[in-house]
Scaffold this motif. Structure first.
Motif, PDB file in Angstrom:
ATOM      1  N   ASP A  30       0.853  -1.188   0.000  1.00 18.12           N
ATOM      2  CA  ASP A  30       0.000   0.000   0.000  1.00 18.12           C
ATOM      3  C   ASP A  30       0.890   1.239   0.000  1.00 18.12           C
ATOM      4  O   ASP A  30       2.038   1.181  -0.448  1.00 18.12           O
ATOM      5  CB  ASP A  30      -1.008  -0.034   1.157  1.00 18.12           C
ATOM      6  CG  ASP A  30      -0.350  -0.060   2.541  1.00 18.12           C
ATOM      7  OD1 ASP A  30       0.845   0.283   2.656  1.00 18.12           O
ATOM      8  OD2 ASP A  30      -1.041  -0.412   3.525  1.00 18.12           O
ATOM      9  N   MET A  31       0.395   2.370   0.539  1.00 19.61           N
ATOM     10  CA  MET A  31       1.137   3.626   0.438  1.00 19.61           C
ATOM     11  C   MET A  31       2.003   3.929   1.659  1.00 19.61           C
ATOM     12  O   MET A  31       2.561   5.028   1.769  1.00 19.61           O
ATOM     13  CB  MET A  31       0.159   4.779   0.193  1.00 19.61           C
ATOM     14  CG  MET A  31      -0.568   4.669  -1.132  1.00 19.61           C
ATOM     15  SD  MET A  31      -1.719   6.032  -1.439  1.00 19.61           S
ATOM     16  CE  MET A  31      -0.544   7.389  -1.686  1.00 19.61           C
ATOM     17  N   ALA A  32       2.135   2.990   2.570  1.00 21.25           N
ATOM     18  CA  ALA A  32       2.965   3.208   3.751  1.00 21.25           C
ATOM     19  C   ALA A  32       4.439   3.035   3.415  1.00 21.25           C
ATOM     20  O   ALA A  32       4.812   2.139   2.649  1.00 21.25           O
ATOM     21  CB  ALA A  32       2.571   2.236   4.858  1.00 21.25           C
ATOM     22  N   GLY A  33       5.276   3.881   3.999  1.00 21.63           N
ATOM     23  CA  GLY A  33       6.711   3.712   3.873  1.00 21.63           C
ATOM     24  C   GLY A  33       7.250   2.868   5.027  1.00 21.63           C
ATOM     25  O   GLY A  33       6.561   2.622   6.013  1.00 21.63           O
ATOM     26  N   PHE A  34       8.478   2.402   4.886  1.00 19.43           N
ATOM     27  CA  PHE A  34       9.169   1.680   5.960  1.00 19.43           C
ATOM     28  C   PHE A  34       8.438   0.411   6.389  1.00 19.43           C
ATOM     29  O   PHE A  34       8.474   0.024   7.546  1.00 19.43           O
ATOM     30  CB  PHE A  34       9.400   2.595   7.172  1.00 19.43           C
ATOM     31  CG  PHE A  34      10.361   3.699   6.875  1.00 19.43           C
ATOM     32  CD1 PHE A  34      11.727   3.511   7.014  1.00 19.43           C
ATOM     33  CD2 PHE A  34       9.903   4.915   6.405  1.00 19.43           C
ATOM     34  CE1 PHE A  34      12.621   4.522   6.702  1.00 19.43           C
ATOM     35  CE2 PHE A  34      10.784   5.934   6.087  1.00 19.43           C
ATOM     36  CZ  PHE A  34      12.153   5.731   6.235  1.00 19.43           C
ATOM     37  N   CYS A  35       7.748  -0.229   5.448  1.00 16.77           N
ATOM     38  CA  CYS A  35       7.068  -1.492   5.737  1.00 16.77           C
ATOM     39  C   CYS A  35       7.521  -2.525   4.713  1.00 16.77           C
ATOM     40  O   CYS A  35       7.452  -2.273   3.504  1.00 16.77           O
ATOM     41  CB  CYS A  35       5.549  -1.323   5.656  1.00 16.77           C
ATOM     42  SG  CYS A  35       4.850  -0.295   6.953  1.00 16.77           S
ATOM     43  N   ALA A  36       7.961  -3.671   5.199  1.00 16.71           N
ATOM     44  CA  ALA A  36       8.402  -4.726   4.295  1.00 16.71           C
ATOM     45  C   ALA A  36       7.239  -5.230   3.448  1.00 16.71           C
ATOM     46  O   ALA A  36       6.098  -5.279   3.904  1.00 16.71           O
ATOM     47  CB  ALA A  36       8.998  -5.876   5.101  1.00 16.71           C
ATOM     48  N   ALA A  37       7.547  -5.598   2.214  1.00 19.05           N
ATOM     49  CA  ALA A  37       6.541  -6.170   1.326  1.00 19.05           C
ATOM     50  C   ALA A  37       7.137  -7.383   0.635  1.00 19.05           C
ATOM     51  O   ALA A  37       8.246  -7.312   0.088  1.00 19.05           O
ATOM     52  CB  ALA A  37       6.078  -5.145   0.289  1.00 19.05           C
ATOM     53  N   GLY A  38       6.417  -8.503   0.689  1.00 18.05           N
ATOM     54  CA  GLY A  38       6.893  -9.723   0.071  1.00 18.05           C
ATOM     55  C   GLY A  38       6.462  -9.827  -1.382  1.00 18.05           C
ATOM     56  O   GLY A  38       5.862  -8.912  -1.948  1.00 18.05           O
ATOM     57  N   THR A  39       6.777 -10.977  -1.969  1.00 12.66           N
ATOM     58  CA  THR A  39       6.420 -11.236  -3.360  1.00 12.66           C
ATOM     59  C   THR A  39       5.289 -12.254  -3.404  1.00 12.66           C
ATOM     60  O   THR A  39       5.457 -13.386  -2.946  1.00 12.66           O
ATOM     61  CB  THR A  39       7.621 -11.785  -4.141  1.00 12.66           C
ATOM     62  OG1 THR A  39       8.690 -10.829  -4.083  1.00 12.66           O
ATOM     63  CG2 THR A  39       7.256 -12.053  -5.592  1.00 12.66           C
ATOM     64  N   PRO A  40       4.131 -11.878  -3.911  1.00 13.06           N
ATOM     65  CA  PRO A  40       3.006 -12.826  -3.934  1.00 13.06           C
ATOM     66  C   PRO A  40       3.229 -13.941  -4.941  1.00 13.06           C
ATOM     67  O   PRO A  40       3.965 -13.777  -5.931  1.00 13.06           O
ATOM     68  CB  PRO A  40       1.814 -11.950  -4.339  1.00 13.06           C
ATOM     69  CG  PRO A  40       2.399 -10.792  -5.063  1.00 13.06           C
ATOM     70  CD  PRO A  40       3.752 -10.560  -4.448  1.00 13.06           C
ATOM     71  N   ALA A  41       2.587 -15.082  -4.689  1.00 12.90           N
ATOM     72  CA  ALA A  41       2.602 -16.173  -5.665  1.00 12.90           C
ATOM     73  C   ALA A  41       1.621 -15.895  -6.787  1.00 12.90           C
ATOM     74  O   ALA A  41       1.836 -16.310  -7.940  1.00 12.90           O
ATOM     75  CB  ALA A  41       2.249 -17.488  -4.984  1.00 12.90           C
ATOM     76  N   VAL A  42       0.535 -15.169  -6.456  1.00 16.15           N
ATOM     77  CA  VAL A  42      -0.520 -14.927  -7.425  1.00 16.15           C
ATOM     78  C   VAL A  42      -1.382 -13.773  -6.927  1.00 16.15           C
ATOM     79  O   VAL A  42      -1.487 -13.543  -5.720  1.00 16.15           O
ATOM     80  CB  VAL A  42      -1.372 -16.212  -7.615  1.00 16.15           C
ATOM     81  CG1 VAL A  42      -2.035 -16.635  -6.319  1.00 16.15           C
ATOM     82  CG2 VAL A  42      -2.407 -16.042  -8.720  1.00 16.15           C
ATOM     83  N   VAL A  43      -1.969 -13.040  -7.858  1.00 16.50           N
ATOM     84  CA  VAL A  43      -2.967 -12.023  -7.536  1.00 16.50           C
ATOM     85  C   VAL A  43      -4.280 -12.445  -8.174  1.00 16.50           C
ATOM     86  O   VAL A  43      -4.303 -12.804  -9.363  1.00 16.50           O
ATOM     87  CB  VAL A  43      -2.561 -10.630  -8.057  1.00 16.50           C
ATOM     88  CG1 VAL A  43      -3.638  -9.593  -7.719  1.00 16.50           C
ATOM     89  CG2 VAL A  43      -1.229 -10.197  -7.460  1.00 16.50           C
ATOM     90  N   VAL A  44      -5.363 -12.437  -7.401  1.00 14.64           N
ATOM     91  CA  VAL A  44      -6.654 -12.867  -7.927  1.00 14.64           C
ATOM     92  C   VAL A  44      -7.664 -11.732  -7.828  1.00 14.64           C
ATOM     93  O   VAL A  44      -7.614 -10.913  -6.901  1.00 14.64           O
ATOM     94  CB  VAL A  44      -7.182 -14.127  -7.213  1.00 14.64           C
ATOM     95  CG1 VAL A  44      -6.242 -15.295  -7.444  1.00 14.64           C
ATOM     96  CG2 VAL A  44      -7.375 -13.884  -5.725  1.00 14.64           C
ATOM     97  N   PHE A  45      -8.598 -11.723  -8.787  1.00 14.83           N
ATOM     98  CA  PHE A  45      -9.621 -10.672  -8.869  1.00 14.83           C
ATOM     99  C   PHE A  45     -11.009 -11.306  -8.944  1.00 14.83           C
ATOM    100  O   PHE A  45     -11.621 -11.349 -10.020  1.00 14.83           O
ATOM    101  CB  PHE A  45      -9.383  -9.794 -10.095  1.00 14.83           C
ATOM    102  CG  PHE A  45      -8.076  -9.048 -10.078  1.00 14.83           C
ATOM    103  CD1 PHE A  45      -8.001  -7.782  -9.512  1.00 14.83           C
ATOM    104  CD2 PHE A  45      -6.928  -9.613 -10.610  1.00 14.83           C
ATOM    105  CE1 PHE A  45      -6.790  -7.084  -9.504  1.00 14.83           C
ATOM    106  CE2 PHE A  45      -5.720  -8.933 -10.599  1.00 14.83           C
ATOM    107  CZ  PHE A  45      -5.656  -7.661 -10.035  1.00 14.83           C
ATOM    108  N   PRO A  46     -11.529 -11.813  -7.841  1.00 12.92           N
ATOM    109  CA  PRO A  46     -12.872 -12.397  -7.871  1.00 12.92           C
ATOM    110  C   PRO A  46     -13.922 -11.324  -8.118  1.00 12.92           C
ATOM    111  O   PRO A  46     -13.704 -10.139  -7.853  1.00 12.92           O
ATOM    112  CB  PRO A  46     -13.014 -13.011  -6.476  1.00 12.92           C
ATOM    113  CG  PRO A  46     -12.099 -12.195  -5.619  1.00 12.92           C
ATOM    114  CD  PRO A  46     -10.943 -11.836  -6.493  1.00 12.92           C
ATOM    115  N   GLU A  47     -15.088 -11.766  -8.610  1.00 10.35           N
ATOM    116  CA  GLU A  47     -16.175 -10.837  -8.922  1.00 10.35           C
ATOM    117  C   GLU A  47     -17.438 -11.140  -8.138  1.00 10.35           C
ATOM    118  O   GLU A  47     -18.401 -10.369  -8.214  1.00 10.35           O
ATOM    119  CB  GLU A  47     -16.472 -10.887 -10.423  1.00 10.35           C
ATOM    120  CG  GLU A  47     -15.285 -10.465 -11.287  1.00 10.35           C
ATOM    121  CD  GLU A  47     -15.558 -10.630 -12.773  1.00 10.35           C
ATOM    122  OE1 GLU A  47     -16.708 -10.980 -13.133  1.00 10.35           O
ATOM    123  OE2 GLU A  47     -14.620 -10.421 -13.564  1.00 10.35           O
TER     124      GLU A  47
END
Length: 454
Positions: A30-47
């Motif tokens: 998101d837009m926060a600084g100084f926060c670790a972010a990992g690498t996702p395996a997948v991104v899904v967009f359910p409807e």
């Protein structure tokens, strides 16, 4: 990885399962600084709700963490991915399902943008009051997840006061319905309030029943300039002690005023140490504003500028809206979110100024003065490691100051990753233990937004 994507694809529409690395990179944080972010395996967009249930069932069966996301406008790292997770984007569940002017409720999906709901309600003479600064882009689901606030909280309150009921998909895919559609209701434990502000750690919100209110008249505002934070703080206390209820009461410190002057040529005196903006939207707004003007002058205001009409009011309030963009121009920003009792607001502003001086940093403060919610904004050069370290220390000292003054580490942005360690200090061991037990009841495998909050 192949098994995960194959299983997810079986219950989702074409194109809803994304593994492209470039696309996934945009959904890491998101837009926060100084926060670790990992690498996702997948991104899904359910409807649909059923598709969200499919994602959670698959995640439970395969023991894969799930990170729910909305518009990613958050400021605490609550939507940041963890390595190997499913990023569950809810932006395509974006329908306003019902607007009921008789019962004054809206039923919406989590991907509905805050401003879109507000505009739809306005067509019926109603309003959805919570108004985060990012209301033109943030989603209702994200607002619910973080317990968002906004400029109008002094009169109308925060998101939790408008959420009547929720449909939530649990970690194992079951659908939980909480709350009510009625004006009153006290049956059982209040699971709705528990879920608001839980940042996707207990379940995934897929539908919300929200309270609406009659739309108020346009605001009438004034601006008051003060020679010190103490004088402005005194004015805030006097306004509230007089029994007045502004629709907005915002305070800007000297750093913010100068930044706004530089960006917007607002013509505010450079000698201003604090600028107080107050507005009313009730039937007696002109009389109430006149009373506030008297109280501000008595508290030591050097100048009080009341608006004659709504157009002038909007011009006065423009300074507040420019504050964050103006401060952003000065360098990398780290936005804090500490709320203190109104009576200690001046101590908070003076304390932040002392922290800025001690660390040789620029820190501007804008605050929702009517409810004591301050946003100290630490400005620094991110390419300078030593300055970055000082910025981080100042950020922590600001939170410590807020707790010392009887406040809280977050008034509306949430905990996420950014303030997780500080949450333990605020709650204490007993409350923290109970919160962890609650987490285990809802999410025994610990797959829902792991590492956030508790």
């Amino acid at each position: 990885m192949g098994d995960l994507t194959d299983r997810l694809t079986q219950g989702l529409p074409p194109g809803a399962v994304v593994v492209d690395e470039d696309v996934m990179a945009a959904y890491r944080h998101d837009m926060a600084g100084f926060c670790a972010a990992g690498t996702p395996a997948v991104v899904v967009f359910p409807e649909t709700v059923e598709q969200v249930q499919h994602v959670l069932r698959t995640a439970t069966e395969l023991r894969v963490p799930v990170v729910p996301q909305g518009a990613r406008t958050g400021l605490s790292g609550a939507a940041n991915a963890v390595d190997g997770c499913i990023v569950l984007s809810l932006v395509k569940l974006n329908r306003i399902l019902e607007l009921d002017p008789v019962n004054r409720i809206a039923v919406v999906e989590p991907g509905v943008v805050n401003a879109e709901l507000s505009r739809a309600a306005a067509e019926l003479g109603l309003t959805y009051p919570p108004d985060p600064s990012s209301w033109e882009s943030c989603t209702i689901g994200g607002n619910i997840g973080t317990g968002a606030g906004g400029l109008c909280c002094v009169k109308y309150g925060v998101t939790s006061e408008y959420v009547l009921g929720l449909d939530v998909v649990l970690a194992d895919g079951r659908l939980l319905s909480t709350g009510r559609r009625t004006a009153k209701g006290v049956a059982g434990y209040d699971l709705t309030r528990l879920l608001v502000g839980s940042e996707g750690t207990l379940g995934v919100v897929v539908r919300a029943v929200l309270a609406l209110r009659p739309a108020p008249p346009p605001q009438l505002a004034l601006a008051a300039e003060f020679p010190s934070a103490d004088a402005a703080g005194t004015a805030v206390c006097e306004v509230m002690a007089a029994g007045l209820t502004p629709s907005l009461m915002e305070l800007m410190d000297a750093v913010s005023v100068r930044a706004v002057n530089a960006m917007g040529r607002m013509g505010l005196p450079e000698s201003t140490q604090a600028l107080l903006l107050v507005a009313f939207d009730g039937p007696d707004r002109a009389a109430e504003l006149a009373r506030v003007a008297e109280l501000c002058r008595a508290a030591g205001a050097t100048e009080v500028v009341p608006a004659d009409d709504e157009t002038e009011s909007e011009l006065l309030l423009a300074a507040r809206r420019l504050a964050l963009p103006a401060l952003d121009r000065l360098g990398t920003t780290m936005i804090d979110d500490v709320a203190v009792p109104r009576s200690r607001l001046a101590e908070m502003l003076d304390g932040v100024a002392a922290i800025a001086e001690r660390h040789a940093l620029t820190i501007g403060v804008v605050s929702h003065a009517g409810d004591g919610n301050t946003h100290p904004i630490v400005i620094f050069d991110a390419s300078d490691e030593e300055q970055t370290a000082r910025a981080q220390r100042s950020f922590d000292e600001i939170m410590a100051l807020g707790l010392e003054l009887g406040g809280t580490i977050t008034g509306e942005h949430g905990v996420g990753l950014l303030k997780r360690d500080w949450l333990a200090r605020e709650l204490g061991p007993v409350a923290l233990d109970l919160q962890r037990q609650l987490k285990a009841v809802f999410d025994p495998l610990g797959i829902l937004n792991p590492g956030k909050m508790v």
